[in-house]
Design an enzyme around this catalytic site. Structure first.
Site, PDB file in Angstrom:
ATOM      1  N   GLU A  29       0.833  -1.216   0.000  1.00 56.62           N
ATOM      2  CA  GLU A  29       0.000   0.000   0.000  1.00 56.62           C
ATOM      3  C   GLU A  29       0.868   1.267   0.000  1.00 56.62           C
ATOM      4  O   GLU A  29       0.589   2.225  -0.707  1.00 56.62           O
ATOM      5  CB  GLU A  29      -0.936   0.022   1.217  1.00 56.62           C
ATOM      6  CG  GLU A  29      -2.055  -1.016   1.174  1.00 56.62           C
ATOM      7  CD  GLU A  29      -2.973  -0.866  -0.032  1.00 56.62           C
ATOM      8  OE1 GLU A  29      -3.180   0.273  -0.498  1.00 56.62           O
ATOM      9  OE2 GLU A  29      -3.468  -1.901  -0.539  1.00 56.62           O
ATOM     10  N   HIS A  68       2.283   2.291  -3.301  1.00 56.06           N
ATOM     11  CA  HIS A  68       1.434   3.151  -4.138  1.00 56.06           C
ATOM     12  C   HIS A  68       1.731   4.636  -3.864  1.00 56.06           C
ATOM     13  O   HIS A  68       1.755   5.446  -4.774  1.00 56.06           O
ATOM     14  CB  HIS A  68      -0.053   2.875  -3.853  1.00 56.06           C
ATOM     15  CG  HIS A  68      -0.557   1.593  -4.436  1.00 56.06           C
ATOM     16  ND1 HIS A  68      -0.435   1.289  -5.770  1.00 56.06           N
ATOM     17  CD2 HIS A  68      -1.207   0.533  -3.872  1.00 56.06           C
ATOM     18  CE1 HIS A  68      -0.979   0.093  -6.006  1.00 56.06           C
ATOM     19  NE2 HIS A  68      -1.445  -0.381  -4.869  1.00 56.06           N
ATOM     20  N   GLU A  78      -0.337  -2.069  -9.580  1.00 57.53           N
ATOM     21  CA  GLU A  78      -0.325  -3.146  -8.574  1.00 57.53           C
ATOM     22  C   GLU A  78       0.987  -3.938  -8.646  1.00 57.53           C
ATOM     23  O   GLU A  78       1.582  -4.249  -7.620  1.00 57.53           O
ATOM     24  CB  GLU A  78      -1.520  -4.091  -8.784  1.00 57.53           C
ATOM     25  CG  GLU A  78      -2.869  -3.485  -8.448  1.00 57.53           C
ATOM     26  CD  GLU A  78      -2.974  -2.970  -7.020  1.00 57.53           C
ATOM     27  OE1 GLU A  78      -2.475  -3.641  -6.093  1.00 57.53           O
ATOM     28  OE2 GLU A  78      -3.546  -1.881  -6.830  1.00 57.53           O
TER      29      GLU A  78
END
Length: 465
Positions: free
Chosen positions: A326, A329, A405
């Site tokens: 996460e 990102h 991703e």
């Protein structure tokens, strides 16, 4: 001589051609989606044994459970999709939009607001339209929660909790939607030639404000957020955040298990004020589903304890690996890139709206012959006229999202978390009953996350290095 379809089409008035094109395109998209879903359903039906390459990853019991769950979900989405397509078509063919606009005018007229109060009429229209969709969507939502999710062991809500939630959601939505819409319509009305620039700036500010206040003021209306207690996990999260200069201020655990046993994690906030939110269902030590039912605790009345004899959630190292992904990102600028793309798109749409809003034929196509209300213009242009563009954009964003991703996985791997992310992805796939086999066109069109096997393969190469 017989008239050819092309000649007949050319003879139609412009507004009829616009109307027919919108309807035909809507059905073309629906049929394409139905075709893809059919291909994917065939995969669910025929893949009854764990494929060889998944042997180490999934046991046959979980594989079968996830196959049946996804098959049920796919059948449900076929029927709900067909219903909403027919409903949308009937609304257009029977003049549902002008009818609702007229009704809104009568209601606001009774309250003492004449036709010159277009914004008031627009708000009544919006309220009625959202009420209509909430009511027609309710049976589907109930069936999904209490039949499908219940049958597969995910639903944790009681009927009372579900309705309380739905009513709360409706009111909160109206409290945001109505003031924002009225201001937007006002800006478009008084903005002059360059109204599209002001309208775009206004929506930009609104979206930034909403992102800022969502987790602090809106989300807690629905779920309980508690700070992650001091301890090993919190320290490790803080250390990892510091190592990549992530300006972390708080870590919360949200009681997601009151609704469903699906798990998740995310971060939010701007500039130097970031928070991380972990679902309790993601954490092995916090998941209510791993604990004994409390019974006499009043708080638990709302949640039906359906504790299964299985450990749910991830170990601390795996939670850190998921967070590493996460935070990847954030570090790689994916969040900023997504905001920039969405704002460029928003600006383009407002600009094109400014170009098209003067076309009376667009309004006539949908039954508005005498009036051209701004809200209806927004609806026609953004929802119907832009639909081909929206389809293409949505596909491009799906492709981009898959790329992001993989990059975020690679970032977690650089943090030395490849092994833990590998096992976390397998656990999360198992906990959420994800089915690891997919039809290639279906997955290319729909999956914003790469298929599990592809992600594991990329991490495995990393583990071996």
């Amino acid at each position: 001589a017989m008239a050819l379809p092309g000649d007949l089409w050319a003879e139609l008035p412009v507004e009829r051609r616009i109307f027919c094109s919108v309807l035909l395109f809507s059905w073309a998209v629906y049929l394409w989606e139905a075709f893809l879903a059919h291909r994917q359903r065939r995969v669910y039906r025929t893949t009854t044994h764990v494929p060889q390459e998944l042997g180490q990853i999934m046991d046959s019991e979980t594989f079968e459970k996830s196959r049946l769950y996804q098959l049920d979900k796919s059948t449900f989405s076929f029927w709900s999709g067909l219903y909403s397509e027919i409903e949308g078509t009937m609304i257009l063919l029977c003049g549902g939009i002008p009818f609702l606009w007229k009704l809104s005018g009568q209601i606001s007229g009774r309250a003492g607001f004449g036709p010159e109060y277009e914004i008031v009429q627009s708000l009544v229209f919006l309220l009625l339209a959202t009420l209509f969709s909430a009511v027609t969507g309710l049976p589907w939502s109930l069936y999904n929660t209490f039949v499908i999710e219940e049958k597969h062991g995910f639903n944790q809500q009681t009927l009372g909790f579900f309705f309380k939630d739905a009513i709360k959601k409706f009111f909160v939505t109206q409290c945001i939607l109505l003031p924002v819409t009225s201001l937007l319509l006002y800006i478009i009305k008084i903005g002059g030639d360059y109204f599209f620039i002001y309208a775009w700036l206004f929506t930009l500010v609104v979206s930034l404000v909403l992102v800022t206040i969502y987790a602090d003021y809106i989300a807690p209306l629905f779920d309980k957020f508690i700070p992650l207690p001091e301890g090993e996990l919190k320290q490790q999260i803080e250390t990892m955040a510091k190592s990549i200069d992530f300006p972390l201020t708080k870590v919360y655990v949200v009681e997601g298990s009151k609704r469903s046993s699906h798990s998740n994690a995310y971060f939010y906030g701007f500039f130097k004020n970031k928070r991380i939110v972990l679902f309790d269902t993601l954490l092995e030590d916090y998941s209510a589903l791993n604990k004994e039912p409390a019974g006499e605790d009043g708080e638990n009345e709302e949640t039906k304890s359906k504790t299964k004899n299985k450990k749910q959630g991830c170990k601390n190292e795996e939670v850190l690996a998921v967070l590493g992904h996460e935070l990847g990102h954030w570090k790689l600028g994916h969040t900023v890139k997504n905001i920039i793309i969405s704002q460029m798109n928003s600006f383009l749409c407002f600009f094109l709206f400014a170009v098209l809003i003067g076309q009376k034929e667009l309004f006539a196509a949908f039954g508005f012959y005498d009036t051209q209300p701004t809200l209806i213009g927004l609806m026609i242009i953004f929802q119907f006229i832009f639909s081909p563009y929206n389809e293409v954009l949505s596909f491009c964003l799906t492709v981009l999202s898959r790329r992001f991703e993989f990059q975020a996985d690679a970032f977690a791997k650089e943090l030395g978390k490849a092994k833990d992310l590998y096992s976390a992805l397998i656990k999360l796939n198992k906990d959420n009953l994800g089915f690891p086999v997919s039809d290639w066109i279906f997955s290319m069109w729909h999956y914003s996350h790469p298929p599990l096997l592809e992600r594991l393969q990329a991490l495995k190469d990393a583990k071996q290095e």
